[in-house]
Design a protein around this motif. Structure first.
Motif, PDB file in Angstrom:
ATOM      1  N   PHE A  51       1.139  -1.142   0.435  1.00 50.89           N
ATOM      2  CA  PHE A  51       0.367   0.240  -0.166  1.00 50.89           C
ATOM      3  C   PHE A  51       0.957   1.391   0.118  1.00 50.89           C
ATOM      4  CE2 PHE A  51      -1.931   3.366   2.243  1.00 50.89           C
ATOM      5  CZ  PHE A  51      -2.742   4.125   1.478  1.00 50.89           C
ATOM      6  N   HIS A  52       0.850   1.782  -1.093  1.00 50.72           N
ATOM      7  CA  HIS A  52       1.363   3.426  -0.920  1.00 50.72           C
ATOM      8  C   HIS A  52       0.451   4.557  -0.892  1.00 50.72           C
ATOM      9  CE1 HIS A  52       4.151   6.820  -2.277  1.00 50.72           C
ATOM     10  NE2 HIS A  52       3.975   6.981  -2.934  1.00 50.72           N
ATOM     11  N   ARG A  53       0.931   5.212   0.245  1.00 52.92           N
ATOM     12  CA  ARG A  53      -0.378   6.945   0.035  1.00 52.92           C
ATOM     13  C   ARG A  53       0.895   7.947   0.142  1.00 52.92           C
ATOM     14  NH1 ARG A  53      -5.243   9.136   2.256  1.00 52.92           N
ATOM     15  NH2 ARG A  53      -4.828  11.187   2.851  1.00 52.92           N
ATOM     16  N   GLY A  54       0.442   9.037  -0.726  1.00 51.95           N
ATOM     17  CA  GLY A  54       2.062  10.244  -1.260  1.00 51.95           C
ATOM     18  C   GLY A  54       1.718  11.007  -0.395  1.00 51.95           C
ATOM     19  N   ARG A  55       3.027  12.121  -0.368  1.00 45.62           N
ATOM     20  CA  ARG A  55       2.455  13.327   0.807  1.00 45.62           C
ATOM     21  C   ARG A  55       1.221  13.926   0.504  1.00 45.62           C
ATOM     22  NH1 ARG A  55       7.689  16.398  -1.129  1.00 45.62           N
ATOM     23  NH2 ARG A  55       7.411  16.702  -3.487  1.00 45.62           N
ATOM     24  N   PHE A  56       1.661  15.036   1.306  1.00 47.67           N
ATOM     25  CA  PHE A  56       0.092  15.740   0.378  1.00 47.67           C
ATOM     26  C   PHE A  56      -0.342  16.831   2.489  1.00 47.67           C
ATOM     27  CE2 PHE A  56      -1.539  12.460   4.486  1.00 47.67           C
ATOM     28  CZ  PHE A  56      -2.457  12.946   4.906  1.00 47.67           C
ATOM     29  N   TYR A  57      -0.795  17.883   1.739  1.00 45.39           N
ATOM     30  CA  TYR A  57      -0.920  18.843   2.350  1.00 45.39           C
ATOM     31  C   TYR A  57      -2.345  18.766   3.304  1.00 45.39           C
ATOM     32  CZ  TYR A  57       1.675  21.359  -1.362  1.00 45.39           C
ATOM     33  OH  TYR A  57       1.957  21.289  -2.479  1.00 45.39           O
ATOM     34  N   GLN A  58      -1.823  19.864   4.617  1.00 46.76           N
ATOM     35  CA  GLN A  58      -2.641  19.318   5.964  1.00 46.76           C
ATOM     36  C   GLN A  58      -4.191  20.546   6.063  1.00 46.76           C
ATOM     37  OE1 GLN A  58      -0.277  20.058   9.065  1.00 46.76           O
ATOM     38  NE2 GLN A  58       0.545  18.160   9.215  1.00 46.76           N
ATOM     39  N   ASP A  63       0.555  25.038   2.160  1.00 50.10           N
ATOM     40  CA  ASP A  63       1.475  25.839   2.675  1.00 50.10           C
ATOM     41  C   ASP A  63       3.211  24.247   2.779  1.00 50.10           C
ATOM     42  OD1 ASP A  63       3.499  26.214   3.940  1.00 50.10           O
ATOM     43  OD2 ASP A  63       2.667  26.791   6.258  1.00 50.10           O
ATOM     44  N   PRO A  64       4.239  24.620   2.030  1.00 49.44           N
ATOM     45  CA  PRO A  64       5.008  23.207   2.241  1.00 49.44           C
ATOM     46  C   PRO A  64       5.734  23.114   3.244  1.00 49.44           C
ATOM     47  CG  PRO A  64       5.510  25.522   0.675  1.00 49.44           C
ATOM     48  CD  PRO A  64       4.328  25.953   0.986  1.00 49.44           C
ATOM     49  N   ASP A  65       5.306  23.481   4.201  1.00 56.29           N
ATOM     50  CA  ASP A  65       5.705  23.398   5.616  1.00 56.29           C
ATOM     51  C   ASP A  65       4.525  22.742   6.407  1.00 56.29           C
ATOM     52  OD1 ASP A  65       8.039  25.287   5.337  1.00 56.29           O
ATOM     53  OD2 ASP A  65       7.243  26.666   5.893  1.00 56.29           O
ATOM     54  N   ASN A  66       3.468  22.432   6.143  1.00 59.11           N
ATOM     55  CA  ASN A  66       2.365  21.756   6.987  1.00 59.11           C
ATOM     56  C   ASN A  66       1.950  20.775   5.531  1.00 59.11           C
ATOM     57  OD1 ASN A  66       1.951  23.711   8.969  1.00 59.11           O
ATOM     58  ND2 ASN A  66       0.981  24.310   7.773  1.00 59.11           N
ATOM     59  N   ARG A  67       2.956  20.122   5.151  1.00 63.18           N
ATOM     60  CA  ARG A  67       3.050  18.578   4.481  1.00 63.18           C
ATOM     61  C   ARG A  67       3.050  17.413   5.075  1.00 63.18           C
ATOM     62  NH1 ARG A  67       5.843  18.097  -1.706  1.00 63.18           N
ATOM     63  NH2 ARG A  67       3.609  18.430  -2.452  1.00 63.18           N
ATOM     64  N   VAL A  68       2.791  16.335   4.951  1.00 59.48           N
ATOM     65  CA  VAL A  68       2.521  15.049   5.174  1.00 59.48           C
ATOM     66  C   VAL A  68       3.610  13.899   4.445  1.00 59.48           C
ATOM     67  CG1 VAL A  68       1.113  12.677   6.666  1.00 59.48           C
ATOM     68  CG2 VAL A  68       0.729  15.514   7.329  1.00 59.48           C
ATOM     69  N   GLY A  69       4.042  13.161   5.203  1.00 62.96           N
ATOM     70  CA  GLY A  69       5.177  12.435   4.142  1.00 62.96           C
ATOM     71  C   GLY A  69       4.226  11.087   3.568  1.00 62.96           C
TER      72      GLY A  69
END
Length: 107
Positions: A51-58, A63-69
């Motif tokens: 299973f893979h889930r890409g990074r996403f914004y909060q 905002d690039p500082d509020n990204r989930v890996g």
């Protein structure tokens, strides 16, 4: 999203660009050349999934500082028929990887 509440061109919060899932199963066929005690393995089913889930914004501000890996995990399964009933054991996230499915602490 075309809505005045969201900035044009931004992705919605919690929506990764990519999500992928692959699952493989193998069942020992009745025609398998197994003899003796190994003949009981007929019908045994083994499986594994990735299973893979890409990074996403909060937030919708993207905002690039509020990204989930990104997050990857592996699941496995084993099953066996007992007459008309099939028992199956699934084990999720056997690698014990920590990944967040949302920005609110759900993982």
């Amino acid at each position: 999203v075309q809505d005045p509440a969201y900035a044009a061109g931004n992705r919605l919060e919690g929506t990764p660009r990519e999500v992928a899932n692959v699952w493989l199963n193998y069942r020992v066929p009745a025609s398998a050349p197994l003899g003796g005690a190994l003949a009981r393995l007929t019908g045994l089913e083994l499986g594994a999934g990735l299973f893979h889930r890409g990074r996403f914004y909060q937030t919708t501000a993207n905002d690039p500082d509020n990204r989930v890996g990104a997050f990857r995990s592996m699941d496995v399964a084993v099953g066996y028929p007992f007459g008309p009933v099939r028992a199956r054991l699934n084990v999720a996230n056997v690698t014990n990887a920590v990944g967040y499915m949302s920005s609110f602490g759900v993982y």
